[in-house]
Motif scaffolding. Structure first.
Motif, short mmCIF file in Angstrom:
data_model
loop_
_atom_site.label_atom_id
_atom_site.label_comp_id
_atom_site.label_asym_id
_atom_site.label_seq_id
_atom_site.Cartn_x
_atom_site.Cartn_y
_atom_site.Cartn_z
N HIS A 1 -14.29 -8.77 -0.72
CA HIS A 1 -14.85 -9.16 0.57
C HIS A 1 -14.03 -10.25 1.26
N TYR A 2 -12.98 -10.73 0.59
CA TYR A 2 -12.15 -11.76 1.21
C TYR A 2 -11.34 -11.16 2.36
N GLY A 3 -11.24 -11.91 3.42
CA GLY A 3 -10.49 -11.43 4.58
C GLY A 3 -9.04 -11.15 4.27
N TRP A 4 -8.39 -12.02 3.49
CA TRP A 4 -6.98 -11.83 3.21
C TRP A 4 -6.73 -10.58 2.38
N TYR A 5 -7.67 -10.23 1.53
CA TYR A 5 -7.51 -9.03 0.70
C TYR A 5 -7.46 -7.78 1.59
N ASN A 6 -8.36 -7.71 2.54
CA ASN A 6 -8.40 -6.55 3.43
C ASN A 6 -7.26 -6.57 4.44
N ALA A 7 -6.85 -7.77 4.85
CA ALA A 7 -5.70 -7.87 5.75
C ALA A 7 -4.43 -7.40 5.05
N LEU A 8 -4.29 -7.73 3.78
CA LEU A 8 -3.13 -7.29 3.01
C LEU A 8 -3.10 -5.77 2.88
N ASP A 9 -4.28 -5.17 2.63
CA ASP A 9 -4.34 -3.71 2.52
C ASP A 9 -3.92 -3.07 3.84
N ALA A 10 -4.40 -3.62 4.95
CA ALA A 10 -4.02 -3.08 6.26
C ALA A 10 -2.52 -3.27 6.51
N ALA A 11 -1.97 -4.38 6.07
CA ALA A 11 -0.54 -4.65 6.27
C ALA A 11 0.31 -3.67 5.46
N LEU A 12 -0.12 -3.31 4.28
CA LEU A 12 0.62 -2.36 3.46
C LEU A 12 0.69 -0.99 4.14
N ILE A 13 -0.43 -0.57 4.69
CA ILE A 13 -0.45 0.72 5.40
C ILE A 13 0.43 0.65 6.65
N ALA A 14 0.35 -0.47 7.37
CA ALA A 14 1.17 -0.62 8.58
C ALA A 14 2.65 -0.58 8.23
N ALA A 15 3.02 -1.23 7.12
CA ALA A 15 4.42 -1.22 6.70
C ALA A 15 4.85 0.18 6.29
N ALA A 16 3.98 0.91 5.62
CA ALA A 16 4.32 2.27 5.20
C ALA A 16 4.47 3.20 6.40
N MET A 17 3.72 2.94 7.47
CA MET A 17 3.76 3.78 8.66
C MET A 17 4.92 3.43 9.58
N TYR A 18 5.61 2.33 9.31
CA TYR A 18 6.72 1.91 10.17
C TYR A 18 7.78 3.02 10.19
N GLY A 19 8.18 3.42 11.37
CA GLY A 19 9.16 4.49 11.53
C GLY A 19 8.65 5.84 11.06
N ILE A 20 7.34 6.08 11.30
CA ILE A 20 6.70 7.27 10.77
C ILE A 20 7.34 8.56 11.30
#
Length: 281
Positions: free
Chosen positions: A27-46
Motif C-alpha cells: 500500500h506504500y505509494g513508492w511501491y506502486n509508483a515503482l511498478d508503474a515506472a517499470l511498465i513505462a520503461a518497458a513501453m518506451y519505444g514500443i
C-alpha cells in the motif's frame, strides 16, 4: 534482455501480492509508483518492439494495473475474529461467516479482489453447572455473539508484568458475572502454579455478584480440560484452536490471469521468432 527484466519485475510486483498477501508494503505509494515506472520503461519505444514484445508488455501492464489499483485503493489488511457460527459484518470485506467447526475454515480462500487466510488462534470454550450438576446458560452481553459459550479473549490486561488475554461472561440463572484470564502453556510453565500440570493451558476465573462484589471462593485457576468450583458454580474451560480470518486486498484475479496469458503468449512468440533459422538468399 533489459526489456524482459522490466516486464518480469513489473508483473512480479503485482503477482507477489497474490502469493504473499497482506503486507503493508503493497500500500506504500513508492511501491506502486515503482511498478508503474517499470511498465513505462518497458513501453518506451514500443513501436520499435517486435509483436511478441508488444504483446508481452501489454500483459505485464494488465497485471501491474491490477496490482497498483489494489495497492492504492484497496483497504488495509484486517484480522476478523468471530465465534463458531457467527457472521461478522465488515465495511471493507462484507460479511465474514464463521462455520461451527474449525475444519470448515479453509487455510486460504481467494475472492475477486481479496484473499482470506486462516490465522490459528486460541479460544476458550466454557461450560457451567450448579452444585447439583444442572447446566447453566452462559451469555456474553458485551461480546459479538450473545449466547456463545466460546470466549474469544480479545481484550488484554497487564498482570504481574505479563500481557494476558481476557474476556468476561455472565451466568443469568445465578446472577453472577465472571472475568476470565487466559494463561498459555508457556506462561503456566513459567509460573509453576500448584495443581496445574506443566504444558497445560489454564484460565483464571474471577466471579462477582450482580452488584460487582467479590463472592466467597470466587477466584480459581483451572487447567484446560478440567473443572473446578468458582463461587459455588462448577466451571470447565477447554482451550481450543478456532482460527481468525486475515482479510487482505489483492489484485483483481481475472485481470491477473488474463495478463499472464497475454504475457506468456507474447514471450512465446518473441522467443520462437528468435530461434527461427534465417533462410539463405
Amino acid at each position: 534482455m533489459a526489456f524482459w527484466m522490466l516486464v518480469v519485475c513489473a508483473a512480479v510486483m503485482a503477482i507477489v501480492q497474490e502469493i504473499v498477501p497482506g503486507r503493508p508494503l503493497y500500500h506504500y505509494g513508492w511501491y506502486n509508483a515503482l511498478d508503474a515506472a517499470l511498465i513505462a520503461a518497458a513501453m518506451y519505444g514500443i513501436r520499435k518492439r517486435t509483436p511478441g514484445q508488444q504483446l508481452a508488455v501489454a500483459g505485464a501492464g494488465l497485471i501491474a494495473l491490477a496490482g497498483i489499483a489494489s495497492g492504492l485503493m484497496g483497504p488495509d489488511t484486517q484480522t476478523i475474529v468471530g465465534a463458531p457460527g457467527a457472521t461478522i459484518e465488515t465495511a471493507d470485506f462484507g460479511a465474514i461467516r464463521f462455520p461451527l467447526d474449525a475444519s470448515g475454515i479453509p487455510a486460504r480462500r481467494y475472492g475477486m479482489q481479496a484473499i482470506f487466510t486462516a490465522v490459528p488462534r486460541d479460544v476458550v470454550h466454557v461450560t457451567a453447572s450448579d452444585a447439583k450438576g444442572n447446566h447453566l446458560t452462559l451469555t456474553q452481553p458485551t461480546g459479538a455473539t450473545f449466547l456463545s459459550p466460546v470466549l474469544l479473549m480479545q481484550q488484554t490486561a497487564q498482570i504481574a508484568g505479563r500481557t494476558l488475554r481476557t474476556d468476561e461472561f455472565s451466568l443469568p440463572a445465578v446472577a453472577r458475572s465472571v472475568k476470565a484470564v487466559y494463561f498459555t502453556p508457556a506462561q503456566i510453565a513459567d509460573m509453576h502454579p500448584p495443581g496445574i500440570a506443566p504444558g497445560s493451558a489454564a484460565v483464571l476465573f474471577d466471579m462477582t455478584d450482580s452488584k460487582e462484589r467479590a463472592v466467597p471462593h470466587g477466584l480459581n485457576l483451572i487447567a484446560s480440560g478440567t473443572q473446578g468450583n468458582v463461587g459455588g458454580v462448577v466451571l470447565r474451560p477447554d482451550v481450543e484452536v478456532f482460527p481468525a480470518i486475515e482479510a487482505a486486498s489483492a489484485p483483481m484475479l481475472p485481470l491477473v490471469l488474463i495478463g499472464l496469458v497475454v504475457l506468456f503468449a507474447g514471450a512465446a512468440q518473441s522467443f520462437a521468432r528468435r530461434k527461427m533459422p534465417e533462410l539463405a538468399p
